[in-house]
Design an enzyme around this catalytic site. Sequence first.
Site, PDB file in Angstrom:
ATOM      1  N   LYS A 122       0.841  -1.210   0.000  1.00  0.00           N
ATOM      2  CA  LYS A 122       0.000   0.000   0.000  1.00  0.00           C
ATOM      3  C   LYS A 122       0.872   1.254   0.000  1.00  0.00           C
ATOM      4  O   LYS A 122       0.653   2.176  -0.783  1.00  0.00           O
ATOM      5  CB  LYS A 122      -0.888   0.014   1.238  1.00  0.00           C
ATOM      6  CG  LYS A 122      -1.574   1.348   1.520  1.00  0.00           C
ATOM      7  CD  LYS A 122      -2.465   1.317   2.736  1.00  0.00           C
ATOM      8  CE  LYS A 122      -1.728   1.534   4.021  1.00  0.00           C
ATOM      9  NZ  LYS A 122      -1.443   2.934   4.379  1.00  0.00           N
ATOM     10  N   ASN A 123       1.887   1.278   0.857  1.00  0.00           N
ATOM     11  CA  ASN A 123       2.672   2.496   1.048  1.00  0.00           C
ATOM     12  C   ASN A 123       3.722   2.727  -0.029  1.00  0.00           C
ATOM     13  O   ASN A 123       4.391   3.754  -0.018  1.00  0.00           O
ATOM     14  CB  ASN A 123       3.295   2.511   2.440  1.00  0.00           C
ATOM     15  CG  ASN A 123       2.228   2.711   3.513  1.00  0.00           C
ATOM     16  OD1 ASN A 123       1.085   3.042   3.203  1.00  0.00           O
ATOM     17  ND2 ASN A 123       2.596   2.488   4.758  1.00  0.00           N
TER      18      ASN A 123
ATOM     19  N   CYS B 126      -5.222  12.347  12.570  1.00  0.00           N
ATOM     20  CA  CYS B 126      -5.903  11.051  12.492  1.00  0.00           C
ATOM     21  C   CYS B 126      -5.749  10.399  13.863  1.00  0.00           C
ATOM     22  O   CYS B 126      -5.181  10.979  14.791  1.00  0.00           O
ATOM     23  CB  CYS B 126      -5.297  10.177  11.396  1.00  0.00           C
ATOM     24  SG  CYS B 126      -3.696   9.520  11.818  1.00  0.00           S
TER      25      CYS B 126
ATOM     26  N   ARG C 207      -0.114  14.460  12.787  1.00  0.00           N
ATOM     27  CA  ARG C 207       0.310  14.218  11.394  1.00  0.00           C
ATOM     28  C   ARG C 207       0.487  15.523  10.596  1.00  0.00           C
ATOM     29  O   ARG C 207      -0.143  15.733   9.561  1.00  0.00           O
ATOM     30  CB  ARG C 207      -0.671  13.306  10.680  1.00  0.00           C
ATOM     31  CG  ARG C 207      -1.051  12.029  11.399  1.00  0.00           C
ATOM     32  CD  ARG C 207       0.054  11.018  11.526  1.00  0.00           C
ATOM     33  NE  ARG C 207       0.499  10.459  10.277  1.00  0.00           N
ATOM     34  CZ  ARG C 207      -0.084   9.427   9.645  1.00  0.00           C
ATOM     35  NH1 ARG C 207      -1.176   8.924  10.135  1.00  0.00           N
ATOM     36  NH2 ARG C 207       0.394   8.967   8.513  1.00  0.00           N
TER      37      ARG C 207
ATOM     38  N   ASP D  89       4.693   0.714  11.950  1.00  0.00           N
ATOM     39  CA  ASP D  89       3.495   0.056  11.391  1.00  0.00           C
ATOM     40  C   ASP D  89       3.381  -1.399  11.825  1.00  0.00           C
ATOM     41  O   ASP D  89       2.368  -2.036  11.544  1.00  0.00           O
ATOM     42  CB  ASP D  89       3.501   0.116   9.859  1.00  0.00           C
ATOM     43  CG  ASP D  89       3.247   1.510   9.370  1.00  0.00           C
ATOM     44  OD1 ASP D  89       3.381   1.746   8.156  1.00  0.00           O
ATOM     45  OD2 ASP D  89       2.948   2.390  10.201  1.00  0.00           O
TER      46      ASP D  89
ATOM     47  N   ARG E 238      -8.651  -0.651   4.675  1.00  0.00           N
ATOM     48  CA  ARG E 238      -7.852   0.400   4.038  1.00  0.00           C
ATOM     49  C   ARG E 238      -6.493  -0.136   3.624  1.00  0.00           C
ATOM     50  O   ARG E 238      -5.902   0.315   2.657  1.00  0.00           O
ATOM     51  CB  ARG E 238      -7.630   1.554   5.016  1.00  0.00           C
ATOM     52  CG  ARG E 238      -8.880   2.312   5.368  1.00  0.00           C
ATOM     53  CD  ARG E 238      -8.545   3.549   6.147  1.00  0.00           C
ATOM     54  NE  ARG E 238      -7.532   4.335   5.431  1.00  0.00           N
ATOM     55  CZ  ARG E 238      -7.092   5.504   5.871  1.00  0.00           C
ATOM     56  NH1 ARG E 238      -7.537   5.997   6.992  1.00  0.00           N
ATOM     57  NH2 ARG E 238      -6.180   6.179   5.184  1.00  0.00           N
TER      58      ARG E 238
HETATM   59  C1  EPZ Z   1       4.127   7.062   6.358  1.00  0.00           C
HETATM   60  O1  EPZ Z   1       3.325   8.065   6.946  1.00  0.00           O
HETATM   61  C2  EPZ Z   1       3.236   5.836   6.218  1.00  0.00           C
HETATM   62  N1  EPZ Z   1       2.123   6.142   5.314  1.00  0.00           N
HETATM   63  C3  EPZ Z   1       2.711   5.428   7.587  1.00  0.00           C
HETATM   64  O2  EPZ Z   1       1.948   4.232   7.429  1.00  0.00           O
HETATM   65  C4  EPZ Z   1       3.906   5.132   8.493  1.00  0.00           C
HETATM   66  O3  EPZ Z   1       3.440   4.826   9.793  1.00  0.00           O
HETATM   67  C5  EPZ Z   1       4.838   6.352   8.552  1.00  0.00           C
HETATM   68  O4  EPZ Z   1       5.231   6.742   7.220  1.00  0.00           O
HETATM   69  C6  EPZ Z   1       6.114   6.073   9.359  1.00  0.00           C
HETATM   70  O5  EPZ Z   1       6.791   4.989   8.798  1.00  0.00           O
HETATM   71  C7  EPZ Z   1       2.354   6.135   3.975  1.00  0.00           C
HETATM   72  O6  EPZ Z   1       3.464   5.886   3.519  1.00  0.00           O
HETATM   73  C8  EPZ Z   1       1.174   6.437   3.094  1.00  0.00           C
HETATM   74  P1  EPZ Z   1       6.077  10.445   8.490  1.00  0.00           P
HETATM   75  P2  EPZ Z   1       3.878   9.590   6.990  1.00  0.00           P
HETATM   76  O7  EPZ Z   1       5.926  11.706   7.715  1.00  0.00           O
HETATM   77  O8  EPZ Z   1       4.737   9.846   5.828  1.00  0.00           O
HETATM   78  C9  EPZ Z   1       6.213  13.841  11.818  1.00  0.00           C
HETATM   79  C10 EPZ Z   1       0.124   2.799   7.730  1.00  0.00           C
HETATM   80  O9  EPZ Z   1      -0.319   2.244   8.737  1.00  0.00           O
HETATM   81  N2  EPZ Z   1       6.084  14.785  10.691  1.00  0.00           N
HETATM   82  O10 EPZ Z   1       7.244   9.570   8.207  1.00  0.00           O
HETATM   83  O11 EPZ Z   1       2.685  10.470   7.191  1.00  0.00           O
HETATM   84  C11 EPZ Z   1       4.982  12.959  11.998  1.00  0.00           C
HETATM   85  O12 EPZ Z   1       4.011  13.606  12.795  1.00  0.00           O
HETATM   86  C12 EPZ Z   1       0.552   4.248   7.780  1.00  0.00           C
HETATM   87  O13 EPZ Z   1       0.267   2.233   6.613  1.00  0.00           O
HETATM   88  C13 EPZ Z   1       6.054  16.160  10.965  1.00  0.00           C
HETATM   89  O14 EPZ Z   1       6.119  16.593  12.113  1.00  0.00           O
HETATM   90  O15 EPZ Z   1       4.744   9.572   8.306  1.00  0.00           O
HETATM   91  C14 EPZ Z   1       5.554  11.717  12.660  1.00  0.00           C
HETATM   92  O16 EPZ Z   1       5.660  11.952  14.042  1.00  0.00           O
HETATM   93  C15 EPZ Z   1       0.263   4.872   9.131  1.00  0.00           C
HETATM   94  N3  EPZ Z   1       5.934  17.033   9.924  1.00  0.00           N
HETATM   95  C16 EPZ Z   1       6.953  11.608  12.050  1.00  0.00           C
HETATM   96  O17 EPZ Z   1       7.249  12.899  11.506  1.00  0.00           O
HETATM   97  C17 EPZ Z   1       5.856  16.602   8.618  1.00  0.00           C
HETATM   98  O18 EPZ Z   1       5.759  17.451   7.689  1.00  0.00           O
HETATM   99  C18 EPZ Z   1       7.076  10.585  10.927  1.00  0.00           C
HETATM  100  O19 EPZ Z   1       5.995  10.802  10.051  1.00  0.00           O
HETATM  101  C19 EPZ Z   1       5.880  15.203   8.363  1.00  0.00           C
HETATM  102  C20 EPZ Z   1       6.003  14.329   9.410  1.00  0.00           C
END
Ligand code: EPZ
Length: 422
Positions: A22-23, A117, A122, A305, A397
Amino acid sequence: MDKLNITGGQRLQGEVVVSGAKNAALPILCASLLTGDDVRLTNVPQLNDINTLSRLLGQMGVKVAQEGAGTLVLKADALTSCEAPYELVKTMRASILVLGPLVARFGEARVSLPGGCAIGQRPVDQHIKGLAALGADVRVEHGFVVARADRLKGAIVRTDMITVTGTENLLMAAVLAEGETVLDNAAREPEVVDLAEMLIAMGAQIEGHGTDRIVVQGVERLHGVDYRVMADRIEAGTFLCAVGAAGGDAILRAAPPAAMGAVIDKLRRAGVTIDCDGDNIRARMDRRPTAVGFRTQEYPGFATDMQAQLMAMNAVADGTAVITENIFENRFMHVQELIRLGADIAIDGHTAVVKGVPSLSGATVMATDLRASASLVIAGLVADGVTTVERIYHLDRGYECMEHKLQQLGARIERVSDRRSA
Ligand code: EPZ
């Protein structure tokens, strides 16, 4: 809303085929915006999130055709809109991934802020900061990210933290920018590498993907591609945790063992025998698992995850596991539901202390987010009696026909739609 009824106590035996990731598929679908040529994708998982993103791209004027199971052909040669509306973005945060490619190819984008969420706030501030560094005029107004640029200009972009979709958005922006872009502090996840490989197959010039420093030489245009999405390491890891908890002997076909090192190490420490042969993984477990603690980290560390799923196995393990969630601020929503099934878990901030119990007892529980729902299914497989998992739209999802795959492994699990259960 559909539910799953699970009767615990069955060991898992047999084979399942792992679906596409998915990701990886989500950013790869968005990359179709970067060319007017046909983009043909295979091994695309059939998930609600994929349907939502296909609908969003379709609303923009991208032609999206299903060419058989798991094959999509996309063509972004006549866009009618560069906007991602709140109605769709609020149901799937990954919609933010259209931002980078829209600005890169069309010079404009209006994307609704995703909002938070269940697992956390996020924010997307790093996506915005990075686009601005590439020369875009980016504003947040009326709940939308509004970005414009005649042509993005290559730059050195360092994100404040490692962000998976942030890296993916900026990578897709950089491939058509003028000159060289360096993404410093980049995410190293296999799904980022899969996106980069697809972009290279479209004519992009990218080096360093898979490391924390990605270097991109911008090009004038990208051409069409025929690309196969990588296998889903999280789905595969989820099934391994299920075998660890319920016991059995299962083979996962079309799996990505090379991307699953941290999970496989932990499950071996818990007593699961895991043999990898090419893209096949055999998992055998004939005793109660040993408790195994872990801390979630960015790749190649233990994936956030996979946290809820390994916690479910620890709930019935011999010993105590200390689990620390370092990536998201609220990713323990499954704990209260596991406790309803008889688990002994205490939360202290970002840490959960899981004292293994000899058995869980079936009950009705509620899914709160995608991976939490997978955790409750695993717990239901080992709980005495019947466990009913409600609100499994969360599960749908990110998992393709989870109950069918578990039935193939001998689990007693069935989907009940509310109509019949009313
Ligand atoms: C991706 O989400 C995945 N989703 C998530 O999978 C996964 O849990 C996550 O990466 C971490 O591996 C997809 O790839 C579609 P991040 P993402 O940006 O990119 C903070 C699932 O279950 N952050 O790596 O949204 C954020 O709050 C889903 O399949 C900021 O502060 O995660 C978090 O604490 C859930 N500002 C950390 O960084 C930003 O602009 C990592 O988030 C971006 C992120």
